[in-house]
Structure formats: C-alpha cells, structure tokens
Design a protein around this motif. Structure first.
Motif, PDB file in Angstrom:
ATOM      1  N   VAL A 141      71.008  53.089   9.726  1.00 53.60           N
ATOM      2  CA  VAL A 141      70.748  54.247   9.014  1.00 53.60           C
ATOM      3  C   VAL A 141      71.001  53.903   7.446  1.00 53.60           C
ATOM      4  O   VAL A 141      71.786  53.085   6.899  1.00 53.60           O
ATOM      5  CB  VAL A 141      71.198  55.478   9.460  1.00 53.60           C
ATOM      6  N   SER A 142      70.628  54.965   6.493  1.00 52.21           N
ATOM      7  CA  SER A 142      70.931  54.877   5.108  1.00 52.21           C
ATOM      8  C   SER A 142      72.536  55.296   4.870  1.00 52.21           C
ATOM      9  O   SER A 142      73.020  56.043   5.590  1.00 52.21           O
ATOM     10  CB  SER A 142      70.008  55.925   4.319  1.00 52.21           C
ATOM     11  N   LYS A 143      72.822  54.763   3.582  1.00 51.71           N
ATOM     12  CA  LYS A 143      74.042  55.032   3.347  1.00 51.71           C
ATOM     13  C   LYS A 143      74.538  56.848   3.045  1.00 51.71           C
ATOM     14  O   LYS A 143      75.174  57.357   3.448  1.00 51.71           O
ATOM     15  CB  LYS A 143      74.483  54.599   2.057  1.00 51.71           C
ATOM     16  N   SER A 144      73.212  57.327   2.677  1.00 49.65           N
ATOM     17  CA  SER A 144      73.152  58.743   2.488  1.00 49.65           C
ATOM     18  C   SER A 144      73.259  59.598   3.768  1.00 49.65           C
ATOM     19  O   SER A 144      73.857  60.439   3.888  1.00 49.65           O
ATOM     20  CB  SER A 144      71.761  59.189   1.882  1.00 49.65           C
ATOM     21  N   THR A 145      72.587  58.991   4.686  1.00 51.87           N
ATOM     22  CA  THR A 145      72.753  59.594   5.960  1.00 51.87           C
ATOM     23  C   THR A 145      74.189  59.684   6.580  1.00 51.87           C
ATOM     24  O   THR A 145      74.861  60.492   7.160  1.00 51.87           O
ATOM     25  CB  THR A 145      71.891  58.783   7.028  1.00 51.87           C
TER      26      THR A 145
END
Length: 86
Positions: free
Chosen positions: A32-36
C-alpha cells in the motif's frame, strides 16, 4: 471502519513496532502507499489500540530523528559506487 482496514492497521502497527521499520519499508511489505500506512498508524490505530499507538509513535519519532543520517549514508554510498564504476 471496515474489517480489512481494521486488520491491516493492526498488522502494520505490529510489524512497525516489532521490526522498527520505517513507513516506507512497511508500505513496500504490505503493498500500500506510504500515505495509507501513515494514516493507519497515526489516525486509525489511535482509535483501535491507544497503547500500541504510543509504542508505534515512539518508533516513528525515532525513525524521523535519524532519517537525515540514513539519507547521508545513502548519498555517500551512491557517490562511492559511481567512483568505483569509473
């Protein structure tokens, strides 16, 4: 909160706490993304498990405090490898 998000938050948080991983490393492992990952451990985890949230926060603060050192090492290794390839 949906079940799969709840489960991911706990898995990611335990992974970061146990391995002292960075947000970037956890994002790569969990796909998943770093933001998630960041939202999971800074906002969602606090609603699920406040004690684990405090532990993970300490790991994140430690990683943030030493990130300039890791960046410097990466740059040094980059230039050393460039000199070797000349």
């Amino acid at each position: 909160m949906k079940d799969y998000i709840y489960q991911r938050v706990l898995e990611v948080s335990n992974y970061i706490y146990e391995t002292r991983a960075t947000v970037r490393q956890a994002a790569k492992i969990f796909g998943v993304s770093k933001s998630t990952i960041h939202k999971d451990v800074t906002e969602r985890l606090h609603k699920i498990d406040k004690r684990l949230a405090k532990k993970v926060k300490k790991v994140l603060e430690y990683n943030k405090a030493e990130r300039h050192i890791r960046g410097g090492q990466a740059t040094r290794e980059k230039y050393l490898s460039e000199e070797e390839n000349k």
